[in-house]
Motif scaffolding. Structure first.
Motif, PDB file in Angstrom:
ATOM      1  N   GLN A  43       0.847  -1.194   0.000  1.00 55.08           N
ATOM      2  CA  GLN A  43       0.000   0.000   0.000  1.00 55.08           C
ATOM      3  C   GLN A  43       0.887   1.251   0.000  1.00 55.08           C
ATOM      4  O   GLN A  43       2.012   1.229   0.497  1.00 55.08           O
ATOM      5  N   VAL A  44       0.367   2.337  -0.557  1.00 48.36           N
ATOM      6  CA  VAL A  44       1.103   3.609  -0.592  1.00 48.36           C
ATOM      7  C   VAL A  44       0.280   4.678   0.114  1.00 48.36           C
ATOM      8  O   VAL A  44      -0.921   4.784  -0.101  1.00 48.36           O
ATOM      9  N   LYS A  45       0.930   5.457   0.964  1.00 50.17           N
ATOM     10  CA  LYS A  45       0.234   6.488   1.736  1.00 50.17           C
ATOM     11  C   LYS A  45       0.419   7.890   1.165  1.00 50.17           C
ATOM     12  O   LYS A  45      -0.310   8.807   1.520  1.00 50.17           O
ATOM     13  N   THR A  46       1.447   8.054   0.327  1.00 39.65           N
ATOM     14  CA  THR A  46       1.739   9.384  -0.225  1.00 39.65           C
ATOM     15  C   THR A  46       1.040   9.524  -1.570  1.00 39.65           C
ATOM     16  O   THR A  46       1.370   8.783  -2.505  1.00 39.65           O
ATOM     17  N   LEU A  47       0.095  10.460  -1.675  1.00 41.76           N
ATOM     18  CA  LEU A  47      -0.668  10.604  -2.909  1.00 41.76           C
ATOM     19  C   LEU A  47       0.290  10.859  -4.082  1.00 41.76           C
ATOM     20  O   LEU A  47       1.086  11.791  -4.034  1.00 41.76           O
TER      21      LEU A  47
ATOM     22  N   LEU B 220       2.739   8.905  -5.178  1.00 47.14           N
ATOM     23  CA  LEU B 220       4.074   8.295  -5.138  1.00 47.14           C
ATOM     24  C   LEU B 220       4.111   6.845  -5.613  1.00 47.14           C
ATOM     25  O   LEU B 220       5.188   6.279  -5.800  1.00 47.14           O
TER      26      LEU B 220
END
Lengths: 164, 208
Positions: free
Chosen positions: B41-45, B47
Motif C-alpha cells: 500500500q502507498v500512503k503518499t498521494l 508516489l
C-alpha cells in the motif's frame, strides 16, 4: 563548483558503505559527483525530475534489496518533505539523503534555504551530519549508512563546499 | 464499470507479480480480491508510480504493477516522464480513473472536465505501449498483453466512481513493509533485512 578529486572520494566511500542505487537531481555544486555517477558502472543511477519521485524510487529499490541514496540540493529536501514523512518515515525506509547545503554560512544566495535546512531535518526527526572535513568523508558516510540501516529511517548527510 | 469488478476480472490473469497500490479503494479492494504479501500500500498521494519504478529497476526480471488514480497521477505526472526516460520493461502502470478524489470527498480532479488525455501524455513521455480502455474485454486484453510483452506499459481505465464494501487492510504500513520484504526475499532468493555491519565504522582508524 566542486572538484572531481573530492567527488571521487565521496563516490568511493558510498560504494564502500554498500550504496548501490542513487537517484539524483542536479545542483551546480554536485556537477562533478553527478558526472561521475553517469559514468559509473557499479551504482545504478536514476535521474528523476523532482526529488519527491526520488524518495519513491529509493523506497521501491530498498524493498527490492538495494541500498539506496538520493543526491539533491536542500531545495529538494523541502520538495520531498511529504514523501519523507508519509513514505520513508511512516514505513521505516533507510534512504541515505545526500543534501547540498545551499545558503550555508558565507553563501551569497538561498539564505532562507540555509537557515531552514537543519531545523527541517530536526523537525522531521531525521538524524544528520553536516560534512565539513574532507578527511572525514569516509567515516561520515559509513556511519550514516549504518545509522540508516539500524534505525530503518532516512538519514541525511549535508554536503558543504568544503567536501565537494 | 466499477473498479471492484475490473479487479475481479483481471485477478485470474495474475501470478507472482508485485503490486504497488495507491491509498483508498484501489488498496482495500485489491487486497480483498487478491490478498498477498506481494501487495504494497502507498500512503503518499502520487508516489505509487515512483515506488513502482524503483522496484522495477531493482528487480528487472519481475513484473511490477502499479495501481494509480486520476487524482494521484495528477499530483505526480512528472513520473510518467521519468518512467519514459528509464524504460523499465517490467513495469505496468494502471490508472483507475473515476474522475474524482474518491477518498477525499469526491471533489473533481483534472480528469473531471474531460480535457486531459492521460494515455496521450504517457505516450508523449516515451511510454509507447499506452492505451485507454473503457470495457471489461478491452481491459482484460490490455492487461494480458502487458503481462506477456516488454513495457513499460500504461493503461488508462475509465471507471465509475464508488468503492466496494470491503474491509480495510488488516495490518498497518510497517507490517505491510515487513511482509512485502519477506515475500520478495523468499521469491527472489535475496537477503534484504541485513544486520548492519559493525566494522563499517572503522572507529579506531578514522577517529582523530
Amino acid at each position: 563548483m566542486g572538484t572531481y578529486e573530492n567527488s571521487r572520494r565521496i563516490l568511493e566511500a558510498l560504494k564502500e558503505a554498500g550504496v548501490d542505487l542513487m537517484a539524483s537531481v542536479p545542483d551546480i555544486n554536485l556537477k562533478e559527483l553527478i558526472d561521475l555517477l553517469y559514468q559509473d558502472k557499479e551504482i545504478v543511477h536514476v535521474p528523476v525530475g523532482r526529488e519527491e519521485e526520488g524518495i519513491g524510487v529509493c523506497t521501491g529499490a530498498y524493498l527490492a534489496g538495494k541500498r539506496p541514496a538520493i543526491l539533491m540540493q536542500n531545495a529538494g529536501l523541502m520538495n520531498s518533505c511529504n514523501a519523507l514523512t508519509t513514505t520513508a518515515l511512516q514505513f521505516g525506509i533507510p534512504v541515505l539523503l545526500l543534501v547540498y547545503y545551499a545558503g550555508d554560512m558565507g553563501d551569497n544566495a538561498f539564505h532562507m534555504l540555509g537557515l531552514l535546512t537543519e531545523p527541517v531535518l530536526s523537525g522531521l526527526g531525521i538524524k544528520y551530519t553536516v560534512m565539513r572535513d574532507p578527511s572525514r568523508v569516509k567515516r561520515d558516510i559509513a556511519t550514516a549508512v549504518t545509522s540508516a540501516e539500524a534505525s530503518k529511517r532516512p538519514v541525511a548527510l549535508v554536503l558543504t563546499r568544503a567536501v565537494l | 464499470m466499477k473498479r471492484f469488478e475490473c479487479l475481479q476480472a483481471i485477478a485470474p490473469l495474475m501470478k507472482d507479480e508485485l503490486f504497488v497500490t495507491t491509498a483508498g479503494g484501489a488498496t482495500s479492494e485489491w487486497n480483498a480480491v487478491r490478498p498477498s504479501d506481494g501487495n504494497l500500500q502507498v500512503k503518499t498521494l502520487g508516489l505509487c508510480s515512483s515506488i513502482g519504478l524503483g522496484l522495477a529497476i531493482a528487480l528487472a526480471r519481475r513484473k511490477v504493477i502499479v495501481f494509480d488514480g486520476d487524482g494521484a497521477l495528477w499530483m505526480n505526472m512528472g513520473s510518467l516522464a521519468t518512467i519514459g526516460l528509464h524504460q523499465p520493461k517490467n513495469l505496468i502502470h494502471i490508472c483507475w480513473d473515476n474522475q474524482q478524489y474518491e477518498s477525499s470527498g469526491g471533489e473533481p480532479t483534472v480528469s473531471t472536465a474531460e480535457k486531459i488525455d492521460f494515455a496521450g501524455v504517457a505516450k508523449a513521455a516515451g511510454i509507447h505501449s499506452s492505451r485507454c480502455v473503457s470495457t471489461m474485454e478491452d481491459l482484460k486484453e490490455a492487461v494480458s498483453y502487458a503481462l506477456t510483452h516488454d513495457g513499460p506499459h500504461f493503461i488508462w481505465v475509465m471507471i465509475e466512481a464508488g468503492r466496494a464494501q470491503v474491509p480495510p487492510l488488516k495490518y498497518d504500513e510497517l507490517e505491510n513493509k515487513y511482509r512485502f520484504i519477506r515475500y520478495v526475499e523468499e521469491t527472489e532468493g535475496v537477503n534484504i533485512l541485513r544486520i548492519p555491519i559493525p566494522h563499517s565504522y572503522e572507529v579506531k582508524k578514522d577517529r582523530p
